[in-house]
Every structure is written in structure tokens, then in C-alpha cells.
Scaffold this motif. Structure first.
Motif, PDB file in Angstrom:
ATOM      1  N   GLU A   1       0.822  -1.209   0.000  1.00  8.99           N
ATOM      2  CA  GLU A   1       0.000   0.000   0.000  1.00  8.99           C
ATOM      3  C   GLU A   1       0.858   1.262   0.000  1.00  8.99           C
ATOM      4  O   GLU A   1       0.571   2.217  -0.727  1.00  8.99           O
ATOM      5  N   ARG A   2       1.943   1.266   0.787  1.00 17.06           N
ATOM      6  CA  ARG A   2       2.854   2.425   0.813  1.00 17.06           C
ATOM      7  C   ARG A   2       3.491   2.657  -0.554  1.00 17.06           C
ATOM      8  O   ARG A   2       3.563   3.781  -1.045  1.00 17.06           O
ATOM      9  N   GLU A   3       3.965   1.579  -1.178  1.00 19.78           N
ATOM     10  CA  GLU A   3       4.618   1.701  -2.485  1.00 19.78           C
ATOM     11  C   GLU A   3       3.634   2.175  -3.545  1.00 19.78           C
ATOM     12  O   GLU A   3       3.955   3.011  -4.394  1.00 19.78           O
ATOM     13  N   ALA A   4       2.425   1.657  -3.517  1.00 15.56           N
ATOM     14  CA  ALA A   4       1.406   2.079  -4.482  1.00 15.56           C
ATOM     15  C   ALA A   4       1.082   3.561  -4.307  1.00 15.56           C
ATOM     16  O   ALA A   4       1.005   4.316  -5.283  1.00 15.56           O
ATOM     17  N   ARG A   5       0.911   3.997  -3.088  1.00 12.19           N
ATOM     18  CA  ARG A   5       0.607   5.409  -2.813  1.00 12.19           C
ATOM     19  C   ARG A   5       1.762   6.301  -3.278  1.00 12.19           C
ATOM     20  O   ARG A   5       1.557   7.355  -3.857  1.00 12.19           O
ATOM     21  N   ARG A   6       3.000   5.873  -3.030  1.00  8.77           N
ATOM     22  CA  ARG A   6       4.169   6.632  -3.470  1.00  8.77           C
ATOM     23  C   ARG A   6       4.189   6.742  -4.994  1.00  8.77           C
ATOM     24  O   ARG A   6       4.413   7.815  -5.548  1.00  8.77           O
ATOM     25  N   THR A   7       3.904   5.652  -5.681  1.00 10.63           N
ATOM     26  CA  THR A   7       3.896   5.637  -7.140  1.00 10.63           C
ATOM     27  C   THR A   7       2.806   6.549  -7.701  1.00 10.63           C
ATOM     28  O   THR A   7       3.040   7.327  -8.623  1.00 10.63           O
ATOM     29  N   VAL A   8       1.607   6.467  -7.141  1.00  5.69           N
ATOM     30  CA  VAL A   8       0.489   7.291  -7.614  1.00  5.69           C
ATOM     31  C   VAL A   8       0.767   8.772  -7.353  1.00  5.69           C
ATOM     32  O   VAL A   8       0.562   9.615  -8.232  1.00  5.69           O
ATOM     33  N   THR A   9       1.260   9.084  -6.166  1.00  5.49           N
ATOM     34  CA  THR A   9       1.561  10.481  -5.839  1.00  5.49           C
ATOM     35  C   THR A   9       2.608  11.049  -6.791  1.00  5.49           C
ATOM     36  O   THR A   9       2.455  12.160  -7.304  1.00  5.49           O
ATOM     37  N   ALA A  10       3.655  10.284  -7.055  1.00  5.27           N
ATOM     38  CA  ALA A  10       4.704  10.745  -7.969  1.00  5.27           C
ATOM     39  C   ALA A  10       4.150  10.936  -9.386  1.00  5.27           C
ATOM     40  O   ALA A  10       4.474  11.916 -10.065  1.00  5.27           O
ATOM     41  N   ALA A  11       3.302  10.024  -9.841  1.00  7.78           N
ATOM     42  CA  ALA A  11       2.725  10.140 -11.185  1.00  7.78           C
ATOM     43  C   ALA A  11       1.823  11.368 -11.293  1.00  7.78           C
ATOM     44  O   ALA A  11       1.846  12.081 -12.308  1.00  7.78           O
ATOM     45  N   LEU A  12       1.036  11.623 -10.269  1.00 12.67           N
ATOM     46  CA  LEU A  12       0.173  12.811 -10.280  1.00 12.67           C
ATOM     47  C   LEU A  12       1.010  14.089 -10.316  1.00 12.67           C
ATOM     48  O   LEU A  12       0.678  15.037 -11.032  1.00 12.67           O
ATOM     49  N   ARG A  13       2.101  14.136  -9.570  1.00 13.86           N
ATOM     50  CA  ARG A  13       2.987  15.307  -9.597  1.00 13.86           C
ATOM     51  C   ARG A  13       3.613  15.471 -10.982  1.00 13.86           C
ATOM     52  O   ARG A  13       3.711  16.583 -11.494  1.00 13.86           O
ATOM     53  N   THR A  14       4.020  14.356 -11.587  1.00 13.38           N
ATOM     54  CA  THR A  14       4.591  14.399 -12.937  1.00 13.38           C
ATOM     55  C   THR A  14       3.582  14.975 -13.926  1.00 13.38           C
ATOM     56  O   THR A  14       3.948  15.713 -14.835  1.00 13.38           O
ATOM     57  N   ALA A  15       2.311  14.658 -13.733  1.00 14.12           N
ATOM     58  CA  ALA A  15       1.252  15.166 -14.622  1.00 14.12           C
ATOM     59  C   ALA A  15       0.862  16.605 -14.286  1.00 14.12           C
ATOM     60  O   ALA A  15       0.008  17.188 -14.946  1.00 14.12           O
ATOM     61  N   GLY A  16       1.479  17.177 -13.237  1.00 20.50           N
ATOM     62  CA  GLY A  16       1.244  18.575 -12.924  1.00 20.50           C
ATOM     63  C   GLY A  16       0.209  18.849 -11.847  1.00 20.50           C
ATOM     64  O   GLY A  16      -0.182  19.994 -11.631  1.00 20.50           O
ATOM     65  N   TYR A  17      -0.231  17.811 -11.139  1.00 20.37           N
ATOM     66  CA  TYR A  17      -1.240  17.995 -10.096  1.00 20.37           C
ATOM     67  C   TYR A  17      -0.567  18.131  -8.730  1.00 20.37           C
ATOM     68  O   TYR A  17       0.173  17.260  -8.306  1.00 20.37           O
ATOM     69  N   ALA A  18      -0.858  19.221  -8.038  1.00 23.53           N
ATOM     70  CA  ALA A  18      -0.378  19.413  -6.675  1.00 23.53           C
ATOM     71  C   ALA A  18      -1.165  18.495  -5.742  1.00 23.53           C
ATOM     72  O   ALA A  18      -2.251  18.021  -6.096  1.00 23.53           O
ATOM     73  N   GLU A  19      -0.631  18.276  -4.564  1.00 18.39           N
ATOM     74  CA  GLU A  19      -1.273  17.353  -3.615  1.00 18.39           C
ATOM     75  C   GLU A  19      -2.723  17.731  -3.323  1.00 18.39           C
ATOM     76  O   GLU A  19      -3.594  16.874  -3.257  1.00 18.39           O
TER      77      GLU A  19
END
Length: 105
Positions: free
Chosen positions: A71-89
Motif C-alpha cells: 500500500e505504501r509503495e502504491a501510494r508513493r507511485t500514484v503520488t509521484a505520477a500525479l505530480r509528474t502530470a502537474g497535479y499538486a497534492e
């Protein structure tokens, strides 16, 4: 190690465009669950946007020793991908991660 398919729901509060969706999909591609036995059997889509809303779910394949690490790794991956796409937290809040498949060798 065990292969987990993890689903994380979220909501986009910022505008989604074809370009940002393409960037997001490209950033997530290495964790696409369709490469797992569970993903092939279930015909899992990696990224799903629900019609008429800004809600989405992302399904990822991750290798981990246990469900917490998955779950931690998945959340890290999704968060990084969203940032790459330009979405702030605060523009793409995520819900709780859920293990939706487990494959062991």
C-alpha cells in the motif's frame, strides 16, 4: 516477494486534459497490473475516470513483502505520477489504498 494489485481512489479538483491524462498514464505504465495473472484474468484497467465526475481509481502492480509495504509503495507511485502530470497534492486527494489482488510464485 509477493505481487500485489493495489487500487487507490481519488478525485481531481483541477482540470483534466488529454495531455495530463496521457502524462499520468505514461508515468504509471511501469506498474500496470495487466502484466499480472490477476490483471489478465480480471481485464484490469490501470486508470479509470468515472463518467460525469472527477473521481478516478488507479490500479497498480507492486512487489512487496507484505500488504502494508504494498500500500505504501502504491501510494508513493500514484503520488509521484500525479505530480509528474502537474497535479499538486491538494488538487488530487487520494482515498485509502485497497489490496485487490495477490499473486505469489
Amino acid at each position: 516477494m509477493t505481487t500485489y494489485v493495489v487500487t487507490i481512489p481519488g478525485t481531481l479538483l483541477a482540470k483534466r486534459t488529454d495531455a495530463t491524462t496521457e502524462i499520468l498514464e505514461r508515468a504509471l505504465r511501469p506498474a500496470d497490473p495487466r502484466g499480472t495473472r490477476a490483471g489478465q484474468a480480471e481485464h484490469l484497467e490501470m486508470l479509470t475516470f468515472y463518467s460525469g465526475s472527477s473521481a478516478f481509481s488507479i490500479r497498480l502492480e507492486v512487489e512487496a513483502d507484505d500488504t502494508e509495504a504494498a500500500e505504501r509503495e502504491a501510494r508513493r507511485t500514484v503520488t509521484a505520477a500525479l505530480r509528474t502530470a502537474g497535479y499538486a497534492e491538494d488538487e488530487a486527494p487520494l482515498g485509502d489504498a485497497v489490496i485487490t489482488g495477490i499473486t505469489t510464485e
